[in-house]
Write a protein that holds these residues in place. Structure first.
Motif, short mmCIF file in Angstrom:
data_model
loop_
_atom_site.label_atom_id
_atom_site.label_comp_id
_atom_site.label_asym_id
_atom_site.label_seq_id
_atom_site.Cartn_x
_atom_site.Cartn_y
_atom_site.Cartn_z
N MET A 1 0.83 -1.19 0.00
CA MET A 1 0.00 0.00 0.00
C MET A 1 0.88 1.25 0.00
SD MET A 1 -1.27 0.48 3.95
CE MET A 1 -0.11 0.98 5.23
N GLN A 2 0.30 2.36 -0.49
CA GLN A 2 1.00 3.63 -0.45
C GLN A 2 0.77 4.31 0.90
OE1 GLN A 2 -0.59 6.69 -2.97
NE2 GLN A 2 1.33 7.84 -3.07
N ALA A 3 1.81 4.87 1.46
CA ALA A 3 1.72 5.64 2.69
C ALA A 3 2.67 6.82 2.58
CB ALA A 3 2.08 4.78 3.90
N ILE A 4 2.41 7.83 3.39
CA ILE A 4 3.24 9.03 3.40
C ILE A 4 4.01 9.06 4.71
CG2 ILE A 4 3.29 11.53 3.21
CD1 ILE A 4 2.27 10.06 0.70
N ARG A 5 5.34 8.98 4.61
CA ARG A 5 6.18 8.89 5.81
C ARG A 5 6.88 10.21 6.07
NH1 ARG A 5 10.61 4.28 5.63
NH2 ARG A 5 11.52 5.71 4.10
N LEU A 6 6.94 10.56 7.36
CA LEU A 6 7.74 11.69 7.82
C LEU A 6 8.96 11.13 8.53
CD1 LEU A 6 8.04 14.78 8.35
CD2 LEU A 6 6.77 14.42 10.49
N SER A 7 10.14 11.31 7.93
CA SER A 7 11.37 10.77 8.49
C SER A 7 12.28 11.85 9.06
CB SER A 7 12.15 9.98 7.43
OG SER A 7 11.39 8.88 6.98
N ARG A 8 12.06 13.10 8.66
CA ARG A 8 12.85 14.22 9.16
C ARG A 8 11.99 15.47 9.13
NH1 ARG A 8 15.04 17.02 4.52
NH2 ARG A 8 14.54 15.89 2.59
N PHE A 9 12.34 16.42 9.95
CA PHE A 9 11.56 17.65 10.03
C PHE A 9 11.97 18.61 8.91
CE2 PHE A 9 11.89 16.21 14.56
CZ PHE A 9 10.56 15.86 14.70
N GLY A 10 11.00 19.44 8.50
CA GLY A 10 11.31 20.40 7.45
C GLY A 10 10.07 20.86 6.73
N GLY A 11 10.26 21.30 5.48
CA GLY A 11 9.17 21.78 4.67
C GLY A 11 8.31 20.66 4.11
N PRO A 12 7.31 21.01 3.31
CA PRO A 12 6.41 19.99 2.76
C PRO A 12 7.14 18.89 1.98
CG PRO A 12 5.49 22.18 2.41
CD PRO A 12 6.88 22.38 2.94
N GLU A 13 8.30 19.23 1.44
CA GLU A 13 9.02 18.27 0.61
C GLU A 13 9.55 17.07 1.40
OE1 GLU A 13 11.98 21.05 2.36
OE2 GLU A 13 10.04 21.30 1.34
N VAL A 14 9.59 17.14 2.74
CA VAL A 14 10.10 16.01 3.51
C VAL A 14 9.08 14.88 3.62
CG1 VAL A 14 11.61 17.53 4.84
CG2 VAL A 14 9.37 16.86 5.79
N LEU A 15 7.84 15.12 3.21
CA LEU A 15 6.82 14.08 3.22
C LEU A 15 7.05 13.17 2.01
CD1 LEU A 15 3.79 16.40 4.05
CD2 LEU A 15 4.86 14.74 5.60
N GLY A 298 -10.22 22.01 -0.41
CA GLY A 298 -9.60 21.32 -1.52
C GLY A 298 -9.36 19.86 -1.22
N HIS A 299 -9.48 19.03 -2.24
CA HIS A 299 -9.22 17.61 -2.14
C HIS A 299 -7.98 17.28 -2.95
CE1 HIS A 299 -13.87 17.08 -1.55
NE2 HIS A 299 -13.28 17.60 -0.49
N PHE A 300 -7.04 16.56 -2.34
CA PHE A 300 -5.76 16.25 -2.98
C PHE A 300 -5.53 14.74 -2.94
CE2 PHE A 300 -5.50 20.53 -1.45
CZ PHE A 300 -4.71 21.22 -2.36
N PRO A 301 -5.15 14.13 -4.05
CA PRO A 301 -4.75 12.72 -3.99
C PRO A 301 -3.60 12.53 -3.00
CG PRO A 301 -4.93 13.46 -6.27
CD PRO A 301 -5.03 14.69 -5.41
N LEU A 302 -3.52 11.36 -2.44
CA LEU A 302 -2.51 11.08 -1.42
C LEU A 302 -1.10 11.44 -1.89
CD1 LEU A 302 -2.17 9.86 1.43
CD2 LEU A 302 -1.96 7.61 0.35
N ALA A 303 -0.81 11.20 -3.15
CA ALA A 303 0.52 11.48 -3.68
C ALA A 303 0.85 12.97 -3.70
CB ALA A 303 0.66 10.90 -5.09
#
Length: 325
Positions: A1-15, A298-303
């Motif tokens: 399955m697809q999931a969104i991981r946060l591994s380090r702190f920072g801007g939106p790009e770290v997701l 707004g609705h955004f796909p998970l990606a």
């Protein structure tokens, strides 16, 4: 399955989008196929390591999900497989909503009524319950109230709930003329743009110079001091912005000298297994009856989660931002 991981702190790009195994539910659990997951501002703060609590990383964010029951764990008989449900993960002490499949406590799932969209159900969980309990903690009946961040997820609902609870005067404060127009369309008697340096005087003028009986501060930071400045003698400042408390000793002494009160607000301690389902069902019913309008941010796909975070972080959005899968 697809999931969104946060591994380090920072801007939106770290997701980061990753592939993970679909989890198997244990005793008392159900596996939910996510159809909608809420994005909350506190998750922006968590991502930036600016929240009141620093989370352990890596983690999958997301504390509210609506979807379909796919698998039941051992000993679980309800809700039935295929049931459309709201999964208030925040009330279960869980996260992981930014994923295509989510584990949840089966006993705390709430069936969605027919006709209620998954995206709407998500918007009425954290934000809806917060707005509802705010009106219980500081009852607006017969009083003048100020609602900051009035075009946001909580504020837009709080305007409507305060009005239906019998507020005498509802004053909305928001960050643009367009957001003020939205607040008025939802039932605010007066809307002021706090990008205007004279907004506090507009609030005082609307109350005949007396100030508001209740200020619901949904912003915190320097905004709290400004809200305190338009509070009537013996009024209540309801503070909801964890991690952004900046009132100093001088302001607190002035508050005491005017017989005013400062109330803290944390949603989780107010939720019980007895009231959680009933309160969500109440909010869902009000929406279906046309008595509580949910504003979509707004609705955004998970990606596209990074884009969703960027929009929320910019303060350009109104209402509720939702991820879909």
């Amino acid at each position: 399955m697809q999931a969104i991981r946060l591994s380090r702190f920072g801007g939106p790009e770290v997701l980061e989008s990753i592939e993970m195994p679909i989890p198997s539910p244990g005793a008392g659990e159900a596996l939910i196929r996510m159809r909608a997951a809420g994005v909350n501002y506190f998750e922006v703060l968590l991502r930036q390591n600016r929240y009141a609590v620093t989370p352990d990383l890596p983690m999958v964010l997301g504390v509210e999900v609506a979807g379909i029951v796919e698998v039941l764990g051992p000993g679980v008989t309800a809700p039935a497989i295929g049931t459309r449900v709201a999964a208030p993960l925040f009330a279960m002490g869980r996260a992981g909503g930014y994923a295509e499949h989510v584990l949840a406590d089966a006993s705390q799932l709430v069936a969605l009524p027919e006709g209620l969209a998954f995206e709407t159900a998500v918007g009425l969980m954290v934000q809806g319950l917060t707005a509802l309990h705010l009106t219980r903690r500081s009852v607006p009946e017969g009083k003048s109230v100020l609602i900051t961040a009035a075009a946001g997820g909580v504020g837009s609902l709080l305007i409507q709930l305060a009005r239906s609870a019998g507020a005498h005067l509802v004053i909305a404060a928001a960050g643009s003329a367009e957001k003020c127009d939205l607040a008025r369309s939802l039932g605010a008697d007066v809307a002021v743009d706090y990008a205007n340096p004279g907004w506090a005087q507009e609030v005082l003028a609307a109350t005949g110079g007396q100030g508001v009986d209740i200020a619901y501060d949904l912003v915190g930071g320097a905004q709290a001091g400004e809200s305190l400045g338009v509070l009537a003698p013996a009024g209540e400042l309801m503070f909801t912005a964890m991690g952004r408390f900046e009132l100093g000793r001088q302001e607190l002494e002035a508050l005491l000298g005017r017989n005013q009160s400062l109330k803290g607000f944390a949603l989780l301690p107010l939720l019980t297994q007895g009231n959680l389902g009933a309160d969500l069902e109440d909010l869902f019913t009000r929406n279906l009856q046309g008595k509580l309008k949910l504003i979509s941010g707004g609705h955004f796909p998970l990606a596209r989660v990074a884009e969703a975070h960027a929009v929320l972080e910019s303060r350009r959005s109104t209402g509720k931002i939702v991820l879909t899968a």
